[in-house]
Design an enzyme around this catalytic site. Structure first.
Site, PDB file in Angstrom:
ATOM      1  CE  LYS B  77      30.306   2.319  15.502  1.00 28.03           C
ATOM      2  NZ  LYS B  77      29.920   1.049  16.563  1.00 28.03           N
ATOM      3  CB  SER B 152      32.572  -1.910  15.931  1.00 34.09           C
ATOM      4  OG  SER B 152      31.061  -1.425  16.446  1.00 34.09           O
ATOM      5  CB  SER B 176      30.183  -2.233  19.277  1.00 33.00           C
ATOM      6  OG  SER B 176      30.429  -3.317  18.269  1.00 33.00           O
TER       7      SER B 176
END
Lengths: 487, 475
Positions: B77, B152, B176
């Site tokens: 990420k 996210s 997330s």
């Protein structure tokens, strides 16, 4: 009574002391002063994304030492907090500090002003990190930032508003500087900024018990400057009040050259620092055992040393006080008494001959060129009556200053021809020489009762001897020789 | 090329010489290019990944010792720092920023011979539940390109879902990792707070953030966790606890399982998800587990508490992004004030600014007690109550999400409060620091996947993973 005498000055001080640890408070970057800008900074000090603070445990013991020395309570559960504000020399946009759990609290410091003793209460001592430095005067278009200082560990020592004069502030700061130095907490150098002071100053009519509106004065870089700034600010406030004005709560700077204070920031522009507990750092728990360990490992405080020197070494209170004026002086004295048991002599050398030299040259004992080991040799030569004290002061000491690398002080004394000859032949021949030179005076002494001529003979012989004879037996030998000439 | 469903299967073929790391990485690079419309990757580290692949192929050929993750292509990420590589946190603010160091978690993957394939799209500074807050556009759900990936860690979930890597790292502050995993039919695990170092994880909310994994199998989650977990001198909040053996072995134990009645009764819960979750709980009971409803009266306080505290921490954590030392710099920034005002106004996106302002507000001296201090107290209550449940039960079960993935640009979720409520089941684990996993066990009648969430006692990842493994195998 002048107007100014009708007022009382009320001062509270906030002292920031940079801790003399090896590395920064929350990063492993070295603490090196005077380095090229922005070279003592890792990605942690730079506040790069994803970096986290990790506490340098060495700062805890230093802060606690200071708390113990100022009779503070020690916080059991220490929480760090973030103080949020934006400034280009604050890389994270917040300063990690302690807010509601200062590591030390509710203490006091006793200061002497003249003959009176005053107790100044310490509100708190807390740990925090220093910011970087903004430099505004090196480039016409840009401000410059040096982050070497960012993350330097600080303790902030905050008093209650207990100080009543600039002289008390002066004495308090002198005491604090002495404490941080003795405790090996901070080098105490105000000129270089490792010890910094802000003063909260207000005035009130004598007899009034409520506090007047205060102004905070910053940017004073010596203890003397703090004293001057307080005097100036108090007078300024009194003048305003006497002219019917009101004092604003504001931050004022100190202009060293003019000796005046000037407005920097009013209360309306004051920050809301949005303090909250620092989530990246766990609580630091200091139980009694931990505090006791720190106490046990603490270097002795000046008053403890005075007690030791007077009670164990038999020094006078006066000598002991002089020796404990600075940590460097104590270190030198301790080095001496580690190597000789002639404590009084050691104290005497430091407090008279060496001190005079330091004063004349305006240097500290740390810059004194002669090593303790050599002074010990000098002391031993005197004690063994191989060199007279007078000769040591007059000839040996200056010679050692010239050649501080000298290994054998005895050898140097030989070279200087000041070694006392224990056999009496030299003394006897010198006495004879002088008496032969002044037959009239010998006669006056022997037959006309002019006994005070003895002093003249002694002086003349000593001058001729150039320190090579021990004056101890001279008096007796001279009298003997004089009497021998009586027919 | 064959699709590998676990790291073990891939490593088996690498050992046997049926596959090479280079071929594998080349395959993934071409797949990522072919699936570019999903917008899962922000950057593929082509040269570095191939170089690492060649290094590991060399080791395999020469029978040199291999790390636990040898040959495993992993996406990270875009909130994780990797030395000499760009890191943008899905934001314009970090324009051109290259990290000077590597996050501990990533460093441990590399040390275990994994291959870092690239960085994955996400909501800006990990703030969002749809991946629509990325400065680089939304990530598309591979099931239905009009649906959100969740967020996210949307890029991480879709990269695993669409087989654009073997596994991905995400970060989980309030769900997330687990929520996009549920939306994208993959396994999303958030370990206990303090289990994996946050050093090198760009912070959103420090006391909530934890690096998590998105994987195709529970074994893979266990393997990644065992490599990344453990104390780190760069993060004082990592646990000093030894990391236990996470290899899964004793299957099909029976457990005491609590489900939170209020989560099932919640009005926001989709009817089909409710029904299938109910059925699943009965199934567990039938399988011999002790399944009981417990009351959790704080459910309605979870989301407000979470948003007060996370925005407070975020407002401070994001203060360092000022464009002075790195990142976006507005051309008209001239003095101190305009530098802060312009850089931060133009560098940050709307949702990030909303949360910074909210956080600054709840921390301001006049409102601190009413919001921040009160939320801290509620967090403690929630934590204590949750602990008391886990003192009696091995696990707590809830749906992972109240709905399945919604449409990109869905008007109903333009209201931030409505969107924040989508986190209702996942934030409890972050408020309390518990490990939690979302398992992709269900298919909604609308055709989209959804998940079940299991939470366990702090540091009970071994039990949690074992139970998860049982459930995945018995589905």
């Amino acid at each position: 009574m002048s107007i100014y005498e009708q007022y009382e000055i009320v001062v509270g001080l906030e002292v920031h002391a940079q801790l003399n640890t090896q590395t920064k408070i929350f990063a492993p970057d070295p603490l090196t002063f005077g380095a090229i800008p922005n070279t003592q900074v890792s990605f942690i000090t730079l506040g790069h994304p994803g970096t986290l603070p990790v506490l340098n445990k060495a700062v805890i013991a230093k802060a606690v030492r200071m708390g113990i020395a100022t009779h503070c309570s020690i916080q059991k559960n220490n929480q760090f907090s973030r103080k949020n504000y934006f400034y280009p020399d604050l890389p994270k946009g917040y300063q990690i500090s302690q807010f509601d759990t200062p590591i030390c609290y509710n203490g006091y410091v006793t200061v002497k002003v003249g003959d009176a003793s005053r107790t100044i209460r310490i509100n708190r001592i807390h740990l925090e990190e220093d910011a970087g430095k903004s430099i505004h005067d090196q480039n016409p278009r840009f401000s410059q930032i040096d982050l070497n200082r960012a993350g330097t560990p600080l303790i902030e020592i905050v008093t209650e508003p207990d100080l009543r004069s600039s002289e008390e502030a002066y004495q308090y700061l002198t005491e604090i500087r002495k404490l941080v130095q003795f405790l090996d907490v901070c080098d105490g150098n105000m000129e270089e900024g490792s010890l910094r002071c802000d003063a909260n100053v207000s005035v009130r009519r004598k007899g009034v018990t409520t506090l007047g509106q205060r102004a905070e004065i910053k940017n004073m870089n010596s203890i003397r400057a703090v004293k001057k700034a307080i005097d100036y600010e108090a007078k300024r406030q009194i003048d305003i009040l006497e002219n019917g004005g009101t004092i604003l709560q504001e931050t004022r700077g100190y202009d060293m050259e003019k000796g005046t204070t000037f407005s920097q920031r009013s209360k309306e522009m004051a920050h809301d620092y949005r303090y909250f507990p620092e989530p990246d750092l766990p609580l630091v728990v200091l139980d009694e055992t931990a505090v006791e360990q720190i106490r046990a490992a603490m270097p002795p405080l000046p008053q403890q040393l005075v007690a030791k020197y007077t009670q164990q070494l038999g020094l006078s209170e006066y000598d002991a006080q002089l020796l404990t004026e600075s940590r460097e002086m104590v270190a030198y004295f301790e080095a001496l008494i580690n190597q000789t048991t002639h404590y009084k002599s050691a104290a005497n050398w430091l407090n008279t001959t060496i001190k005079a030299y330091l004063n004349d040259n305006n240097i500290s004992i740390g810059q004194f060129p002669i090593a303790p080991a050599q002074i010990v040799q000098v002391i031993e030569l005197i004690q063994q009556q191989e060199v007279s004290h007078t000769a040591a002061v007059q000839f040996l000491f200056p010679a050692l200053l010239q050649q501080p690398e000298t290994e054998s002080v005895a050898h140097l004394a030989e070279q200087l021809q000041i070694v006392t000859h224990q056999d009496s032949s030299l003394m006897d021949s010198l006495i004879a020489q002088v008496l032969d030179k002044y037959p009239d005076k010998v006669r006056d002494y022997l037959y006309n009762g002019k006994k005070n001529l003895l002093g003249m003979f002694l002086g003349e012989i000593m001058r001729e001897a150039k320190g090579k004879i021990d004056p101890k037996n001279l008096n007796q030998r001279l009298t003997e020789q004089l009497l021998a000439r009586k027919k | 090329m064959k699709t590998y469903h676990s790291i073990a299967a891939l490593q088996h073929d690498l050992h046997k010489g049926k596959m090479t790391c280079r071929r594998l990485v080349e395959h993934y690079i071409s797949q990522i290019a072919a699936q570019q419309h999903l917008n899962a990757y922000l950057e593929v580290f082509v040269d570095d990944a191939l170089a690492q692949a060649d290094r590991i192929d060399h080791k395999i050929q020469h029978h040199e010792p291999l790390g636990a993750l040898f040959g495993t292509p992993i996406g990270i990420k875009d909130v994780l720092c990797y030395a000499d590589h760009l890191a943008s946190a899905g934001s314009k603010m970090l324009e051109g920023f290259r990290s000077l160091y590597t996050a501990t978690a990533v460093e441990r993957l590399i040390a275990a011979d994994a291959i870092i394939l690239g960085r994955l799209n996400c909501d800006e500074y990990a703030m969002g539940s749809t991946n629509e807050n990325s400065a680089f556009g939304p990530v598309r759900n591979a099931y239905d390109h009009d649906k959100v990936s969740g967020g996210s860690s949307g890029g991480s979930a879709v990269a695993v879902q669409a087989d654009l890597c073997m596994a991905a790292l995400g970060s989980d502050t309030g769900g997330s990792v687990r929520q996009p995993a549920a939306f994208c039919n993959v396994i999303g695990m958030k370990p206990t707070y303090g289990r994996i170092s946050r050093h090198g994880l760009i912070a959103y909310a420090s006391s909530f953030d934890q690096i998590g994994t998105l994987t195709k199998s529970v074994d893979d989650a266990a393997l990644l966790l065992s490599v990344m977990a453990g104390k780190d001198p760069f993060d004082a909040t990592t646990s000093q606890k030894e990391v236990p053996d996470l290899s899964l072995s004793t299957p099909n134990k029976t457990y005491k399982i609590a489900y939170l009645q209020e989560t099932i009764d919640h009005q926001g819960l989709d009817a089909d998800i409710k029904q299938q979750t109910d059925a699943f709980l009965h199934q567990l009971q039938a399988a011999g587990h002790q399944v009981e409803a417990v009351s959790f009266p704080f459910l309605d306080y979870i989301v407000p508490t979470y948003y007060v505290l996370t925005t407070a921490e975020a407002s401070s954590n994001l203060s360092r992004f000022d464009g002075i030392r790195y990142g976006y710099h507005h051309p008209n920034a001239q003095d101190t004030e305009s530098t802060y005002r312009l850089n931060r106004s133009h560098g940050f996106g709307k949702e990030v600014k909303r949360r910074i302002m909210l956080g600054a507000f709840v921390l301001s001296s006049s409102y601190y007690d009413a919001y921040y201090a009160k939320a801290q107290k509620v967090r403690r209550l929630i934590s204590n109550h949750t602990q008391s449940i886990l003192a009696q039960y091995d696990f707590m079960l809830t749906p992972t999400t109240p709905t399945t993935a919604f449409n990109i640009g869905d008007k109903a979720y333009q209201n931030p409060i409505a969107l924040y409520l989508a986190d209702i089941y996942t934030v409890q684990a972050n408020l309390t620091g518990l490990p939690a996993i979302s398992l992709p066990l269900f298919r909604h009648r609308n055709g989209l996947p959804f998940g079940i969430q299991i939470m366990a006692q702090r540091f009970a990842e071994a039990d949690l993973l074992q139970f998860a493994q049982d459930l995945m195998q018995n589905r």
